[in-house]
Each structure stands twice: as C-alpha cells, then as structure tokens.
Design an enzyme around this catalytic site. Structure first.
Site, PDB file in Angstrom:
ATOM      1  N   GLN A 153      21.211 -33.881  23.139  1.00  0.00           N
ATOM      2  CA  GLN A 153      21.946 -33.197  24.668  1.00  0.00           C
ATOM      3  C   GLN A 153      21.128 -33.466  25.592  1.00  0.00           C
ATOM      4  O   GLN A 153      21.774 -34.215  26.696  1.00  0.00           O
ATOM      5  CB  GLN A 153      23.097 -32.231  23.977  1.00  0.00           C
ATOM      6  CG  GLN A 153      24.409 -32.309  23.258  1.00  0.00           C
ATOM      7  CD  GLN A 153      25.455 -31.867  23.080  1.00  0.00           C
ATOM      8  OE1 GLN A 153      24.963 -30.740  23.809  1.00  0.00           O
ATOM      9  NE2 GLN A 153      26.081 -32.210  21.544  1.00  0.00           N
ATOM     10  N   CYS A 177      20.266 -30.858  18.243  1.00  0.00           N
ATOM     11  CA  CYS A 177      21.384 -30.460  18.333  1.00  0.00           C
ATOM     12  C   CYS A 177      22.173 -30.277  20.054  1.00  0.00           C
ATOM     13  O   CYS A 177      21.443 -31.452  20.370  1.00  0.00           O
ATOM     14  CB  CYS A 177      22.207 -29.215  17.856  1.00  0.00           C
ATOM     15  SG  CYS A 177      24.402 -29.442  17.757  1.00  0.00           S
ATOM     16  N   LEU A 178      21.620 -28.804  20.723  1.00  0.00           N
ATOM     17  CA  LEU A 178      21.824 -29.468  22.222  1.00  0.00           C
ATOM     18  C   LEU A 178      20.270 -29.797  22.469  1.00  0.00           C
ATOM     19  O   LEU A 178      20.599 -30.322  23.695  1.00  0.00           O
ATOM     20  CB  LEU A 178      21.849 -27.749  22.900  1.00  0.00           C
ATOM     21  CG  LEU A 178      22.106 -27.806  24.202  1.00  0.00           C
ATOM     22  CD1 LEU A 178      22.952 -27.542  24.652  1.00  0.00           C
ATOM     23  CD2 LEU A 178      21.558 -25.622  24.415  1.00  0.00           C
ATOM     24  N   HIS A 206      21.260 -30.479  12.150  1.00  0.00           N
ATOM     25  CA  HIS A 206      20.534 -28.946  12.583  1.00  0.00           C
ATOM     26  C   HIS A 206      19.631 -29.609  10.920  1.00  0.00           C
ATOM     27  O   HIS A 206      19.911 -28.958   9.779  1.00  0.00           O
ATOM     28  CB  HIS A 206      21.014 -27.789  11.963  1.00  0.00           C
ATOM     29  CG  HIS A 206      21.626 -27.633  13.509  1.00  0.00           C
ATOM     30  ND1 HIS A 206      20.921 -26.633  13.988  1.00  0.00           N
ATOM     31  CD2 HIS A 206      22.563 -27.542  13.450  1.00  0.00           C
ATOM     32  CE1 HIS A 206      21.788 -26.392  15.473  1.00  0.00           C
ATOM     33  NE2 HIS A 206      22.860 -26.990  15.001  1.00  0.00           N
ATOM     34  N   GLU A 227      16.761 -28.134  10.058  1.00  0.00           N
ATOM     35  CA  GLU A 227      16.503 -26.965   9.966  1.00  0.00           C
ATOM     36  C   GLU A 227      17.080 -26.381   8.553  1.00  0.00           C
ATOM     37  O   GLU A 227      16.276 -25.557   7.245  1.00  0.00           O
ATOM     38  CB  GLU A 227      15.949 -25.971  11.058  1.00  0.00           C
ATOM     39  CG  GLU A 227      17.149 -25.247  11.667  1.00  0.00           C
ATOM     40  CD  GLU A 227      18.167 -26.285  12.450  1.00  0.00           C
ATOM     41  OE1 GLU A 227      17.892 -27.162  12.661  1.00  0.00           O
ATOM     42  OE2 GLU A 227      18.455 -25.468  13.381  1.00  0.00           O
ATOM     43  N   GLY A 233      21.889 -24.318  20.551  1.00  0.00           N
ATOM     44  CA  GLY A 233      22.484 -23.303  21.511  1.00  0.00           C
ATOM     45  C   GLY A 233      24.114 -24.279  22.242  1.00  0.00           C
ATOM     46  O   GLY A 233      24.023 -24.583  22.453  1.00  0.00           O
ATOM     47  N   SER A 273      18.045  -3.535   7.251  1.00  0.00           N
ATOM     48  CA  SER A 273      16.964  -4.450   7.225  1.00  0.00           C
ATOM     49  C   SER A 273      15.666  -3.713   6.485  1.00  0.00           C
ATOM     50  O   SER A 273      14.697  -3.876   6.439  1.00  0.00           O
ATOM     51  CB  SER A 273      16.318  -4.035   8.854  1.00  0.00           C
ATOM     52  OG  SER A 273      17.423  -4.091   9.822  1.00  0.00           O
TER      53      SER A 273
HETATM   54  N1  GLN Z   1      26.591 -26.539  22.050  1.00  0.00           N
HETATM   55  C1  GLN Z   1      26.132 -27.674  21.829  1.00  0.00           C
HETATM   56  C2  GLN Z   1      27.618 -28.413  20.776  1.00  0.00           C
HETATM   57  O1  GLN Z   1      28.646 -26.999  20.627  1.00  0.00           O
HETATM   58  C3  GLN Z   1      25.333 -27.459  21.032  1.00  0.00           C
HETATM   59  C4  GLN Z   1      25.523 -27.232  19.698  1.00  0.00           C
HETATM   60  C5  GLN Z   1      24.258 -26.381  18.682  1.00  0.00           C
HETATM   61  O2  GLN Z   1      23.461 -26.639  19.665  1.00  0.00           O
HETATM   62  N2  GLN Z   1      24.588 -25.673  17.221  1.00  0.00           N
HETATM   63  O3  GLN Z   1      28.031 -29.214  21.015  1.00  0.00           O
END
Ligand code: GLN
Length: 544
Positions: A386, A382-383, A516, A518, A355, A14
C-alpha cells in the site's frame, strides 16, 4: 484413535515450549508418523487478532482465516502441516461458545459451571477432528500454577483418566538455572514445578530441562528421583545454535525415543533426519551474505515479525547465503530526512512489512522512494505494498495521496474494502465496524498477468493462493495513473476487482504484495518471493 501428547511448561515463561512441540512433532514425523499440533491459550481474548504485537508478537493467519498464536507458525514451518482454526483455542473462545449456548437455552435449566462445562468444551476441542493422525500434540500456553490455565490442566487430567492408559503422555518443560556464584545448576525449581503439576493430578512422563550448561548425570538422576520419572526421561535441553538445529539436538538427547517408550511403542522406524541435516548445513555454512533492511514499526520486538524473519532466513537457505536483517524504525526517517541515505545505502535490499496505523508511514513511503530511485531490490508486504502505491501516486503528481486508514484524504489511493467475495459469499464492511475477526482473512486466489516478473518468480504460474490479513486495499481508480508511472498491477483477485500484486518492470526487483507470503514459507520449501528477493539482494551486493 490418535495418541495425545500434552505439553506444559513450568518455572518461567518463554522456555520455548512452542519450538519444543514443533520439534517433537517433526521428529515423530521423521519416523513416518502423521502428526498434528494444537495450542491452548488460557487468555480471555477470543483470538490474538486485536492484541498489540508488543503484547503478543505476530498474529499467525491460517488458510481458513483464523488469527492465531505465533506458535502455530513454528508448528507449520517444522512439520509442513497447514494449521487450521481448530488448532488454536483460547479461554475467550470457549466462554464465548458456552455463553452463546446458555443464551439459546441449550443447557436445559442446568447451572453452567467451569467443571463440567468449560472442561468438557476443552476436551471436545482436543478430541475433535482426529482424522488419521498418529499423534496429536497439545501445547498449553502459560506456566503451571497460573490461575487462567487451571481449567485446561483439569481437562488434561480428565482426558488422561478417560482415554486408554497408553494413549496419552505428559511432557513438562522446565528450567534448570545456573547460579554462577555457586557454580551450580539448581534442580529445585524443577522439583517445585513438577510438584505443582502433580497437585493438579498430572504426573509428567518426560521432563525437558532447559539449561545453559550441560546437565551432569548426578543432577539428572536427582531430578528423576525427586520428580518420579526415569533418569532417561529427564532430557537436557541446552540452547541450540539455531532454531532449526533444535530437532536434531533433542533427538540426540533421546526425546523422541523416550516419548515412544512412554507410549509403549517398541517397533518405531528409525527417523529419516536427512532434510534437517541439509537445512542446518545450509544455515550454518553459508557461502556469502547479504544485508536486508526491514523498515517497520515494531522493530524493537523481533517476535512481532516472527514469520517474516524466518522467511528471510529460508530465502537465505535457498541461495546458500546468510541474511543479515537490519531492523529499522520507520519513524527515524520522519525526524531526520538525511538519515535515510545513511541508513539505507548499506542495504542490499529493502523490505517494508505489514503493519497498522499511521505512525511511521511517511518513513515507510520515503524508504520505498529510496528503493525505487536508487534501484535497490524492494519487497512491500501488505501495508508495504500500500505504501509503494501511495509513493507511486505521489511521484506521478498526486501529491496528497494517502490511505483512509490514516484519516480522511482527498486522494484515497488506499481505502477500506467495502465488498469482496469469500467462500462464505459476499462480505461487506464499513468504516467504524467491529475490529475483531472482520478483516479479509485467510487464503484467497490471485491471478497473475502472463509475462510478468511475479509469474516468473512463481515459476510460470498464472494462479496462486496466498494468505491475507487486511482491511484496506489499493484503489483501482488509481490504476491508470500508477501504471502510467511504471507501477504495473500484475496480480488481481480472480474477479479482477482487488489489486493483489504490483511490480515495476524497469526496476531490478520491485514487488509489492497485498498478502503475507512469509506465512507459508518453510525451511524445506522457501517461498519463491523470498528466494527471489534474497537472490536479487545477492546480485545487488555484487554491484556495490
Ligand atoms: N493496515 C493495512 C490494512 O489493514 C495493512 C494490514 C497488514 O499489513 N497486515 O489493510
């Protein structure tokens, strides 16, 4: 042929080797050189894709779909050079390839050994794909003396012997601790670390000494004398005011100059560091501030959201404001319903990041509802997208809406992606398959609906390319119900099958993305979604 800079670390982990490699890459680039940075990870996982964020921090995904070490994110953000699969290797990947070759019989009866087979594979990786790069920087994970890193050290030793004498350079990053009882900086750990490195046959040319107090000249000379380097090549590396100030600071201490000298390059152009001065100024002299709540699962470990954190900072730089990030554990909202208003009301915007798994999902869904109902700017990644769709479905009468990721459900608003088209052709998946490397990974295009909020965010673009890492998708069968409730599908995969972006036209700023963003944001080129999101937070801050 490219020149090689090998970066090792000693004393403790680190120390910020990744940031150091990224900064040195940026400084050489500022002098007009073409650079590429690679990471060698000694662990036995094939890639970090299946590791817990608590173990490893974020998994950084490249355009070509590699799941890599988060240091590649630093490299890309600092140099703007897109990383590839070929820029990150692990012991696991080396052994996987060697064992596959052995099973095929490619070794023609030979005994397969660490030396030469493993070391050759490492050298091959280092030397591959040099293109027209002037410098290839290779960072070795871990600390000198680790058993796991020995084959990598041996490969470097051999390479330094095999390549031209002025073609390689060793930079060793160490710690010079301050002992407060004695009021002194101690050089002994650095001496031991360099001795350890030397015992592996690698003599460092430049020492980068991390220290919390300025390194007095006497100490610098002492390190030089005991470690067999020039005094000027002992570079003090004090903690910087921000990671973006590191290149300027290291330049001020002479790092890039010493590296060039080590290669015998006397006619290097002076670096143009203007863009670094500009971003440090934007970061250190903001004209306002906003507070953004990130409702996630791994909030105790900032490394788990490294790129997200940086992309929000870039969004702040774009708007010349400071972004205060409040990391909020989604599970809190599941235990105490009234907590949500208390926690989220002070936020100028709410972000639900990517996530995996069910834990905290109800808290994330409640946060989406709060953002929708209270008209607080919202970004779901992503998640997070969803969860925004599940929240929308529940609010439009599908009370049991859920994701099959969380178990069997009668209302699968989010379900596993069974088929999709990639550059390699049709991909097929099913529940219960292998977890490693099987997600929808890397760059895919999305088509944006004309006149949508998101196409305006992307400056009128109708087609974009973003990086993905997901196994589940929003179920298009619910599109009509969700659109009836005001959640519009404004971005789709080019074949029109996979939802990529959702937005709420009646809301000040509400966007969910399956990818993503980011991962592609840079300080010099803040991602439009983050620039737009922070701008919306700023407008919100003026309302409340
Ligand atoms: N778990 C969700 C999926 O696999 C979202 C993945 C994520 O947020 N990177 O689709």
């Amino acid at each position: 042929m490219a020149r090689y800079i090998f970066i090792t670390g000693g004393v403790v982990s680190s120390l910020g080797k990744g940031l150091m490699a990224a900064s040195l890459g940026a400084l050489l680039q500022a002098r007009g050189y073409k650079v590429r940075i690679r990471k060698f990870d000694p662990y036995l996982n094939v890639d970090p894709g299946t590791m817990s964020p608590y173990q490893h921090g974020e998994v950084y995904v490249t355009d070509d779909g590699a799941e890599t070490d988060l240091d590649l994110g630093h490299y890309e953000r600092f140099t703007g050079v897109s990383a590839h699969q070929g820029d990150n290797i692990t012991s696991g990947r080396v052994y996987q390839q060697i064992i596959a070759k052995e099973r095929r019989g490619d070794y023609l009866g030979a005994t397969v050994q660490v030396i030469p087979h493993v070391t050759d594979a490492i050298k091959e990786f280092a030397l591959a794909d040099q293109g027209d790069h002037d410098f290839i920087l290779c960072e070795i994970g871990g600390t000198v003396g680790d058993i796991e890193s020995l084959p990598f050290m041996e490969a470097i030793r051999q390479l330094r012997n095999e390549l031209e004498p002025d073609q390689t350079l060793s930079v060793h990053v160490t710690l010079v601790p301050y002992i407060s009882a004695a009021g002194e900086l101690k050089t002994k750990p650095t001496q031991h670390s360099v001795r350890e490195l030397a015992s592996l046959g690698i003599k460092p040319d430049v020492l980068l000494c991390r220290c919390e107090h300025p390194l007095p000249d006497g100490e610098r000379r002492k390190i030089a004398q005991f470690c067999n380097v020039r005094t000027e090549a002992v570079i003090p590396a004090l903690d910087a005011s921000s990671i973006y100030a590191v290149p300027l600071q290291y330049h001020g201490e002479g790092l890039d100059g010493e590296v060039l000298r080590g290669f015998g390059i006397a006619d290097a152009p002076e670096p143009d560091l203007s863009r670094w001065y500009d971003i440090v100024d934007r970061y250190e002299n903001p004209e306002g501030e906003v507070t953004i709540g990130v409702v996630g699962k791994y909030v105790g470990l900032p490394d788990a959201y490294k790129s997200l954190n940086e992309a929000l900072v870039h969004g702040g730089m774009a708007n010349k404001v400071k972004v205060n990030i409040k990391w909020i554990d989604a599970e809190i909202f599941e235990q105490e319903d009234e907590e949500i208003a208390a926690r989220l009301e002070p936020m100028h915007a709410i972000l639900v990041p990517g996530g995996f798994g069910e834990r905290g999902s109800e808290g994330k869904i409640s946060s989406v509802r709060f953002a929708r109902e209270r008209k607080v700017p919202f970004l779901g990644i992503c998640l997070g997208m969803q969860m925004a769709c599940i929240e929308g479905a529940r609010s439009s009468g599908h009370a049991g809406a859920s994701s099959t990721e969380f178990g069997a459900t009668d209302e699968p608003v989010v379900g596993i992606i069974e088929e999709w088209m990639s550059e390699e052709g049709l991909q097929k998946r099913e529940e219960g398959g292998d977890l490693g490397g099987t997600m929808r990974l890397g760059a895919y295009d999305a088509k944006l609906a004309g006149n949508s909020h998101v196409s305006a965010i992307y400056d009128g673009a109708t087609s974009i390319s973003e990086r993905h890492r997901h196994r589940y998708e929003v179920n298009s069968a619910y599109r009509e119900a969700l659109e009836g409730d005001g959640l519009v599908f404004s971005g789709m995969s080019p074949d029109g099958l996979l939802p990529e972006i959702v937005e709420r036209p009646g809301h000040p700023w509400f966007v969910g993305v399956q990818f993503h963003p980011e991962l592609k944001s840079k300080p010099f080129d803040p991602h439009p979604l983050f620039a737009g999101f922070v701008a919306a937070a700023l407008r919100q801050s003026r309302l409340v």
